[in-house]
Write a protein that holds these residues in place. Sequence first.
Motif, short mmCIF file in Angstrom:
data_model
loop_
_atom_site.label_atom_id
_atom_site.label_comp_id
_atom_site.label_asym_id
_atom_site.label_seq_id
_atom_site.Cartn_x
_atom_site.Cartn_y
_atom_site.Cartn_z
N LEU A 1 5.94 -3.51 9.63
CA LEU A 1 5.33 -2.36 8.97
C LEU A 1 6.22 -1.12 9.08
O LEU A 1 6.29 -0.32 8.14
N ASN A 2 6.89 -0.95 10.20
CA ASN A 2 7.81 0.19 10.34
C ASN A 2 8.99 0.06 9.38
O ASN A 2 9.43 1.05 8.78
N ALA A 3 9.51 -1.16 9.24
CA ALA A 3 10.62 -1.37 8.30
C ALA A 3 10.15 -1.12 6.87
O ALA A 3 10.86 -0.50 6.07
N LEU A 4 8.95 -1.58 6.53
CA LEU A 4 8.42 -1.36 5.18
C LEU A 4 8.23 0.13 4.92
O LEU A 4 8.52 0.63 3.82
N SER A 5 7.78 0.86 5.95
CA SER A 5 7.59 2.30 5.81
C SER A 5 8.91 3.03 5.62
O SER A 5 8.96 4.08 4.96
N ASP A 6 9.99 2.49 6.16
CA ASP A 6 11.31 3.14 6.03
C ASP A 6 11.97 2.79 4.70
O ASP A 6 12.62 3.65 4.08
N LYS B 1 -3.04 -2.66 8.45
CA LYS B 1 -2.95 -3.24 7.11
C LYS B 1 -3.59 -2.31 6.08
O LYS B 1 -3.06 -2.12 4.97
N ASN B 2 -4.72 -1.72 6.44
CA ASN B 2 -5.36 -0.78 5.52
C ASN B 2 -4.47 0.43 5.25
O ASN B 2 -4.39 0.91 4.11
N MET B 3 -3.79 0.92 6.28
CA MET B 3 -2.88 2.04 6.09
C MET B 3 -1.70 1.66 5.23
O MET B 3 -1.20 2.46 4.43
N ALA B 4 -1.24 0.41 5.36
CA ALA B 4 -0.13 -0.06 4.53
C ALA B 4 -0.54 -0.08 3.06
O ALA B 4 0.24 0.32 2.18
#
Length: 295
Positions: free
Chosen positions: A158-163, A205-208
């Motif tokens: 999730l951190n990689a996806l956010s970056d 997951k909801n935040m993603a």
Amino acid sequence: MDPLHLHPPSAPRLSPPRMGGRKRKADDDGRPDDNGYPEDEQMNTSPSHSPHTYNRPTHSQNRIKRQRNNVTGRPLPLSRLLETVDVNALKSILQVMCDRHPELTAEVSSLVPQPTVSSALSTLNNYEVSVRSAFPYGGSSTGGYAYDRVRPALMELLNALSDYTPHFLPPNEAQASTSLAFLDEATNIIHRLPTWDNPVHNHSKNMAYEEIAKAWVLVVQEAAKRGAGIGLHTGGWDTKLGKHVEQSEGRMQVALTQMRQSVGWMGDLGNGQRRIGGLGFNMHSTGVQVPVRSW
């Protein structure tokens, strides 16, 4: 007659003359030769005939020998050191250098090739594989124990996806097609994330979903500003986004609403055909039904 005169006197014995270049074999104890000189001195007096003259090392041979004798250990040059470093170690080295010297960050960033949609998704897929590999054998795959085992790998994904996501958003990415291609696959990754029995564990997951929906809204808005609304429809992006909203159980509805506002001026002619304003163009689509806006 005197008997002494019967035989002539014998001549004295004379040793044959020695040649200057010939020498008698030297004695083992180094005693001098017949002429009173030691054997090694006799040989030195005749250098032109000495066999050692032809085997005497030259100056270049002496230099090579000295160089070989002076061989010693030394560190490897940087180019050879880097050959033995794997990718993860090299990334750590660069990160440490930039942390210690922040002024290098901009220069390193300018030298590193920018990621493409393919390379970024490949990296994210590797993180996803790590998530699947972290599940324990046996037991519930959605329970608390499984969540505790998977959580570290899940947070890395999730951190990689956010970056990576902001890299493919405007204004950093000018091509709407590139942005949408990345968002489409990134949203599929979120769909594949596990859903846990405990609702609290589903917060990430909801935040993603919330963040990826905002990214869709931004790209659709920028595409509409550039007159790319037709491209959103003809490229089937309204259809794809409708499917994403369905899989997310409505958590990406805000993105679909923005899409409808961008392509909703297309009139519906029935039987899946839509009219673009009053231009008279007809298009066939089986996508999401959008409301008709008065032109």
